[in-house]
Design a protein around this motif. Structure first.
Motif, PDB file in Angstrom:
ATOM      1  N   ARG A   1    -126.321   4.447 -16.957  1.00 30.74           N
ATOM      2  CA  ARG A   1    -125.552   4.848 -18.135  1.00 30.74           C
ATOM      3  C   ARG A   1    -124.449   3.837 -18.435  1.00 30.74           C
ATOM      4  NH1 ARG A   1    -124.831   9.597 -20.924  1.00 30.74           N
ATOM      5  NH2 ARG A   1    -122.804   9.887 -21.926  1.00 30.74           N
ATOM      6  N   ARG A   2    -123.826   3.334 -17.371  1.00 26.44           N
ATOM      7  CA  ARG A   2    -122.713   2.403 -17.542  1.00 26.44           C
ATOM      8  C   ARG A   2    -123.198   0.992 -17.864  1.00 26.44           C
ATOM      9  NH1 ARG A   2    -117.393   2.544 -16.195  1.00 26.44           N
ATOM     10  NH2 ARG A   2    -116.365   0.560 -15.744  1.00 26.44           N
ATOM     11  N   SER A   3    -124.293   0.572 -17.224  1.00 24.47           N
ATOM     12  CA  SER A   3    -124.791  -0.784 -17.416  1.00 24.47           C
ATOM     13  C   SER A   3    -126.315  -0.793 -17.349  1.00 24.47           C
ATOM     14  CB  SER A   3    -124.207  -1.721 -16.350  1.00 24.47           C
ATOM     15  OG  SER A   3    -124.707  -3.034 -16.519  1.00 24.47           O
ATOM     16  N   PRO A   4    -126.994  -0.511 -18.467  1.00 26.54           N
ATOM     17  CA  PRO A   4    -128.459  -0.495 -18.475  1.00 26.54           C
ATOM     18  C   PRO A   4    -129.064  -1.834 -18.047  1.00 26.54           C
ATOM     19  CG  PRO A   4    -127.590   0.526 -20.471  1.00 26.54           C
ATOM     20  CD  PRO A   4    -126.420  -0.102 -19.765  1.00 26.54           C
ATOM     21  N   ALA A   5    -128.425  -2.931 -18.405  1.00 25.39           N
ATOM     22  CA  ALA A   5    -128.950  -4.245 -18.037  1.00 25.39           C
ATOM     23  C   ALA A   5    -128.946  -4.427 -16.518  1.00 25.39           C
ATOM     24  CB  ALA A   5    -128.128  -5.347 -18.703  1.00 25.39           C
ATOM     25  N   LEU A   6    -127.862  -4.007 -15.879  1.00 23.20           N
ATOM     26  CA  LEU A   6    -127.780  -4.091 -14.427  1.00 23.20           C
ATOM     27  C   LEU A   6    -128.830  -3.205 -13.774  1.00 23.20           C
ATOM     28  CD1 LEU A   6    -126.418  -4.936 -11.783  1.00 23.20           C
ATOM     29  CD2 LEU A   6    -124.777  -3.063 -12.112  1.00 23.20           C
ATOM     30  N   ALA A   7    -129.016  -2.016 -14.313  1.00 19.10           N
ATOM     31  CA  ALA A   7    -130.020  -1.092 -13.773  1.00 19.10           C
ATOM     32  C   ALA A   7    -131.420  -1.677 -13.906  1.00 19.10           C
ATOM     33  CB  ALA A   7    -129.935   0.248 -14.492  1.00 19.10           C
ATOM     34  N   ASP A   8    -131.695  -2.331 -15.035  1.00 19.88           N
ATOM     35  CA  ASP A   8    -133.009  -2.951 -15.233  1.00 19.88           C
ATOM     36  C   ASP A   8    -133.244  -4.088 -14.239  1.00 19.88           C
ATOM     37  OD1 ASP A   8    -133.695  -1.244 -17.291  1.00 19.88           O
ATOM     38  OD2 ASP A   8    -132.924  -2.575 -18.862  1.00 19.88           O
ATOM     39  N   ARG A   9    -132.201  -4.885 -13.994  1.00 11.13           N
ATOM     40  CA  ARG A   9    -132.338  -5.999 -13.053  1.00 11.13           C
ATOM     41  C   ARG A   9    -132.526  -5.495 -11.624  1.00 11.13           C
ATOM     42  NH1 ARG A   9    -127.986  -8.161 -16.011  1.00 11.13           N
ATOM     43  NH2 ARG A   9    -126.561  -7.698 -14.274  1.00 11.13           N
ATOM     44  N   ALA A  10    -131.864  -4.405 -11.309  1.00  8.57           N
ATOM     45  CA  ALA A  10    -131.915  -3.876  -9.936  1.00  8.57           C
ATOM     46  C   ALA A  10    -133.163  -3.042  -9.682  1.00  8.57           C
ATOM     47  CB  ALA A  10    -130.673  -3.033  -9.659  1.00  8.57           C
ATOM     48  N   ASP A  11    -133.800  -2.590 -10.750  1.00 11.80           N
ATOM     49  CA  ASP A  11    -134.909  -1.650 -10.592  1.00 11.80           C
ATOM     50  C   ASP A  11    -136.047  -2.227  -9.742  1.00 11.80           C
ATOM     51  OD1 ASP A  11    -136.295   0.905 -11.418  1.00 11.80           O
ATOM     52  OD2 ASP A  11    -137.708  -0.554 -12.233  1.00 11.80           O
ATOM     53  N   ARG A  12    -136.514  -3.411 -10.065  1.00 12.63           N
ATOM     54  CA  ARG A  12    -137.650  -3.990  -9.335  1.00 12.63           C
ATOM     55  C   ARG A  12    -137.310  -4.255  -7.866  1.00 12.63           C
ATOM     56  NH1 ARG A  12    -142.493  -6.412 -10.177  1.00 12.63           N
ATOM     57  NH2 ARG A  12    -143.062  -8.159  -8.805  1.00 12.63           N
ATOM     58  N   PRO A  13    -136.174  -4.926  -7.558  1.00 17.81           N
ATOM     59  CA  PRO A  13    -135.852  -5.135  -6.135  1.00 17.81           C
ATOM     60  C   PRO A  13    -135.720  -3.838  -5.352  1.00 17.81           C
ATOM     61  CG  PRO A  13    -134.493  -6.538  -7.522  1.00 17.81           C
ATOM     62  CD  PRO A  13    -135.200  -5.598  -8.437  1.00 17.81           C
ATOM     63  N   VAL A  14    -135.136  -2.819  -5.970  1.00 17.36           N
ATOM     64  CA  VAL A  14    -134.970  -1.541  -5.275  1.00 17.36           C
ATOM     65  C   VAL A  14    -136.323  -0.882  -5.041  1.00 17.36           C
ATOM     66  CG1 VAL A  14    -134.026   0.789  -5.461  1.00 17.36           C
ATOM     67  CG2 VAL A  14    -132.607  -1.167  -6.052  1.00 17.36           C
ATOM     68  N   ARG A  15    -137.231  -0.977  -6.022  1.00 16.03           N
ATOM     69  CA  ARG A  15    -138.571  -0.411  -5.853  1.00 16.03           C
ATOM     70  C   ARG A  15    -139.313  -1.093  -4.706  1.00 16.03           C
ATOM     71  NH1 ARG A  15    -140.919   2.758  -9.948  1.00 16.03           N
ATOM     72  NH2 ARG A  15    -139.556   3.085 -11.744  1.00 16.03           N
ATOM     73  N   ILE A  16    -139.222  -2.416  -4.664  1.00 12.15           N
ATOM     74  CA  ILE A  16    -139.876  -3.159  -3.593  1.00 12.15           C
ATOM     75  C   ILE A  16    -139.254  -2.787  -2.245  1.00 12.15           C
ATOM     76  CG2 ILE A  16    -140.257  -5.466  -2.617  1.00 12.15           C
ATOM     77  CD1 ILE A  16    -140.391  -6.515  -5.495  1.00 12.15           C
ATOM     78  N   GLY A  17    -137.927  -2.720  -2.230  1.00 10.04           N
ATOM     79  CA  GLY A  17    -137.239  -2.328  -1.006  1.00 10.04           C
ATOM     80  C   GLY A  17    -137.596  -0.917  -0.579  1.00 10.04           C
ATOM     81  N   SER A  18    -137.757  -0.020  -1.546  1.00  6.17           N
ATOM     82  CA  SER A  18    -138.123   1.358  -1.230  1.00  6.17           C
ATOM     83  C   SER A  18    -139.502   1.426  -0.592  1.00  6.17           C
ATOM     84  CB  SER A  18    -138.097   2.216  -2.501  1.00  6.17           C
ATOM     85  OG  SER A  18    -136.799   2.246  -3.060  1.00  6.17           O
ATOM     86  N   ALA A  19    -140.453   0.641  -1.139  1.00  5.47           N
ATOM     87  CA  ALA A  19    -141.799   0.618  -0.563  1.00  5.47           C
ATOM     88  C   ALA A  19    -141.767   0.067   0.864  1.00  5.47           C
ATOM     89  CB  ALA A  19    -142.722  -0.228  -1.436  1.00  5.47           C
ATOM     90  N   ALA A  20    -140.964  -0.971   1.061  1.00  8.88           N
ATOM     91  CA  ALA A  20    -140.848  -1.554   2.401  1.00  8.88           C
ATOM     92  C   ALA A  20    -140.215  -0.566   3.371  1.00  8.88           C
ATOM     93  CB  ALA A  20    -140.022  -2.836   2.339  1.00  8.88           C
ATOM     94  N   VAL A  21    -139.208   0.156   2.894  1.00  2.00           N
ATOM     95  CA  VAL A  21    -138.540   1.148   3.733  1.00  2.00           C
ATOM     96  C   VAL A  21    -139.510   2.253   4.125  1.00  2.00           C
ATOM     97  CG1 VAL A  21    -136.847   3.016   3.679  1.00  2.00           C
ATOM     98  CG2 VAL A  21    -136.191   0.718   2.949  1.00  2.00           C
ATOM     99  N   LEU A  22    -140.299   2.724   3.153  1.00  2.42           N
ATOM    100  CA  LEU A  22    -141.280   3.773   3.449  1.00  2.42           C
ATOM    101  C   LEU A  22    -142.247   3.299   4.532  1.00  2.42           C
ATOM    102  CD1 LEU A  22    -142.744   6.435   2.958  1.00  2.42           C
ATOM    103  CD2 LEU A  22    -143.932   5.360   1.032  1.00  2.42           C
ATOM    104  N   ALA A  23    -142.722   2.063   4.404  1.00  2.00           N
ATOM    105  CA  ALA A  23    -143.644   1.519   5.399  1.00  2.00           C
ATOM    106  C   ALA A  23    -142.993   1.450   6.769  1.00  2.00           C
ATOM    107  CB  ALA A  23    -144.123   0.133   4.966  1.00  2.00           C
ATOM    108  N   LEU A  24    -141.741   0.991   6.829  1.00  2.00           N
ATOM    109  CA  LEU A  24    -141.037   0.879   8.108  1.00  2.00           C
ATOM    110  C   LEU A  24    -140.788   2.241   8.732  1.00  2.00           C
ATOM    111  CD1 LEU A  24    -138.430  -1.929   7.274  1.00  2.00           C
ATOM    112  CD2 LEU A  24    -140.404  -2.098   8.813  1.00  2.00           C
ATOM    113  N   VAL A  25    -140.448   3.214   7.901  1.00  2.82           N
ATOM    114  CA  VAL A  25    -140.206   4.569   8.407  1.00  2.82           C
ATOM    115  C   VAL A  25    -141.481   5.139   9.022  1.00  2.82           C
ATOM    116  CG1 VAL A  25    -139.754   6.944   7.690  1.00  2.82           C
ATOM    117  CG2 VAL A  25    -138.259   5.104   6.904  1.00  2.82           C
ATOM    118  N   ILE A  26    -142.593   4.953   8.323  1.00  3.28           N
ATOM    119  CA  ILE A  26    -143.872   5.453   8.833  1.00  3.28           C
ATOM    120  C   ILE A  26    -144.240   4.754  10.143  1.00  3.28           C
ATOM    121  CG2 ILE A  26    -146.354   5.543   8.393  1.00  3.28           C
ATOM    122  CD1 ILE A  26    -145.678   5.971   5.437  1.00  3.28           C
ATOM    123  N   VAL A  27    -144.089   3.417  10.153  1.00  9.90           N
ATOM    124  CA  VAL A  27    -144.399   2.655  11.366  1.00  9.90           C
ATOM    125  C   VAL A  27    -143.501   3.097  12.523  1.00  9.90           C
ATOM    126  CG1 VAL A  27    -144.304   0.363  12.435  1.00  9.90           C
ATOM    127  CG2 VAL A  27    -145.324   0.651  10.175  1.00  9.90           C
TER     128      VAL A  27
END
Length: 295
Positions: free
Chosen positions: A159-185
């Motif tokens: 809401r405060r900075s849509p541009a920042l949210a858009d830039r952060a979205d992809r890295p956070v998604r990739i990080g989330s997938a990696a975190v899920l994999a590490l948690v499962i492992v």
């Protein structure tokens, strides 16, 4: 499992995932409920009522170990994750509906997840090292803090900075997938001595629960007059769970790695099963559409 991972790494990982979810949400995603009340209501009934009932039936029918049974119920009570949005997009679902359902489910889970988990703990009465298990009020507050607070921060960031949210979205998604994999492992490694027994005990149930979840999520809305695109969205939302949330609650709040095993197994099987299911219903829909066009 190591105490640092239990007390710090898992909650932090889940917070990152939920913050990433918040980055993809806006206040309008909650307001959209009023514009699609029927689809949202049907999906929520499937998610909050039918899924726990299906999980309960499966673990009872298979006479599952009490701790693993509670773990399955915990998984069933967990809301959908952001991965459901991706699968919905791949198979031509209504992604906007997915986003709305994820938003609403994440809020409702603060109440429904402890209720269903505590019911399962009381019914199956598992023993884990002689300790008492349960999500008491203080632990419910912890669920609130690791689920809603990061989501709210993510929404506020967009809401405060849509541009920042858009830039952060992809890295956070990739990080989330990696975190899920590490948690499962990490969960699998911690229980490596018992993993073969767990796989034999829970593997078939996990696959059956995934297939039934996806099927209920698609068939029930279609039978009740919801469009195909919205039914695909409901199916993916209901069939793809936030395994990281279930694992975090099992290990960090309930202090039981065995409780986390069903979520870890499900986190592995749900992706190929959801992909196969999505391909199947997409192919079936295309075949039906082709038959109609020839008529």
């Amino acid at each position: 499992m190591d105490s640092a991972l239990t007390s710090v790494a898992l909650p932090a990982a889940l917070a990152i995932i939920m913050f990433g979810l918040g980055l993809s949400l806006t206040v309008d995603d909650f307001a959209r409920v009023a514009r699609h009340p029927k689809a949202v209501a049907i999906a929520l009934v499937c998610q909050l009522v039918l899924l726990p009932a299906i999980a309960f039936g499966l673990v009872t029918a298979f006479d599952l170990d009490p701790l693993l049974a509670v773990g399955m119920m915990l998984l069933a009570a967990s809301p959908g994750g952001t991965t459901a949005n991706l699968f919905s997009h791949l198979f031509r679902g209504d992604v906007a509906l997915n986003v709305t359902l994820t938003a609403v489910n994440s809020v409702l889970a603060v109440v429904t997840l402890p209720v269903i988990t505590n019911f399962a703990l009381g019914y199956f009465d598992p023993a884990d090292g002689g300790g008492s298990l349960g999500l008491q009020f203080t632990k419910v507050l912890q669920v609130f803090s690791v689920v809603l607070v990061p989501v709210a921060l993510g929404i506020a960031t967009r809401r405060r900075s849509p541009a920042l949210a858009d830039r952060a979205d992809r890295p956070v998604r990739i990080g989330s997938a990696a975190v899920l994999a590490l948690v499962i492992v990490g969960t699998v490694v911690s229980e490596r001595e018992n993993i073969a027994d767990y796989a034999a005990a829970i593997g078939l149930i996990a696959v059956a629960f995934c297939v039934l979840s996806l099927t209920v999520g698609y068939v029930v809305p279609r039978r009740l007059g919801i469009t195909d695109r919205q039914s695909v969205a409901c199916s993916m939302e209901i069939g793809i769970h936030n395994s990281t949330l279930a694992i975090t609650i099992a290990i960090s709040l309930l202090d039981s790695v065995r409780l986390a095993v069903p979520a870890a197994v499900y986190g592995v099987v749900m992706f190929p099963v959801a992909a196969a299911f999505g391909w199947l219903i997409t192919r079936t829909t295309r075949t039906d559409d082709a038959a109609v066009s020839r008529v």
